[in-house]
Design an enzyme around this catalytic site. Structure first.
Site, PDB file in Angstrom:
ATOM      1  N   THR A   1      -4.818 -31.431  10.848  1.00 14.36           N
ATOM      2  CA  THR A   1      -3.373 -31.293  10.696  1.00 14.36           C
ATOM      3  C   THR A   1      -2.974 -30.762   9.326  1.00 14.36           C
ATOM      4  OG1 THR A   1      -3.092 -33.588   9.995  1.00 14.36           O
ATOM      5  CG2 THR A   1      -2.964 -33.143  12.360  1.00 14.36           C
ATOM      6  N   ASP A   2      -1.753 -30.251   9.269  1.00 14.99           N
ATOM      7  CA  ASP A   2      -1.202 -29.750   8.009  1.00 14.99           C
ATOM      8  C   ASP A   2      -0.279 -30.806   7.395  1.00 14.99           C
ATOM      9  OD1 ASP A   2       1.180 -29.642   9.437  1.00 14.99           O
ATOM     10  OD2 ASP A   2       1.187 -27.455   9.592  1.00 14.99           O
ATOM     11  N   ALA A   3       0.440 -30.436   6.352  1.00 13.51           N
ATOM     12  CA  ALA A   3       1.310 -31.373   5.653  1.00 13.51           C
ATOM     13  C   ALA A   3       2.430 -31.912   6.536  1.00 13.51           C
ATOM     14  CB  ALA A   3       1.901 -30.695   4.418  1.00 13.51           C
TER      15      ALA A   3
END
Length: 148
Positions: A27-29
């Site tokens: 996942t990203d931020a």
């Protein structure tokens, strides 16, 4: 919300389905799957499909000096996947040519279509970095699958 049809190929072409769980590292931020990781999931599915029909890419490189490389990607990101989602990478064989294979690959969560791509893979002579014909054994096996 888009859904994946039960049988997305009216000719009944062979399909390979790889289950994938979304981990924190994917996942990203914002907490959704980082866009490039969809391509990683697709790469794993293609590799596992080849392995399932009896071909290992490392052996092909060592024995024949041949490698598969991505030539082109056309992708649509339709909905986000999130941490802990159980996904499926659904792969189909769309086109088989002398020195390339085009896969249709979709990533779904249940029946919801999240990602839809057409990925062309080229076979290359690794030492010369030039296109090369698919090995006869792989071509034969893929033609059999294509006829399913």
């Amino acid at each position: 919300m888009q859904t994946i049809p039960e049988n997305d190929d009216p000719k009944g072409a062979a399909r390979f389905v790889l289950p994938v769980r979304v981990y924190y590292e994917d996942t990203d931020a914002a907490g959704v799957v980082y866009y490039a990781n969809y391509l990683r999931f697709c790469e794993r599915a293609r590799t596992e499909w080849l392995r399932a029909i009896g071909f290992e890419q490392q052996r092909m490189l060592a024995d024949d000096g041949l490698a598969f490389v991505v030539r082109s990607v056309k992708a649509d990101y339709l909905a986000p996947a999130c941490l802990d989602d159980a996904l499926s990478v659904v792969s189909t064989l769309n086109e088989l040519r002398r020195a390339s294979i085009t896969f249709g690959q979709q990533i779904v969560r249940g029946s919801e279509l999240l990602f839809d791509a057409s990925i062309q893979i080229a076979c290359v002579d690794w030492n010369r970095r030039k296109p090369a014909a698919l090995p006869a054994a792989i071509r034969s096996q893929l033609e059999t699958l294509q006829a399913v």
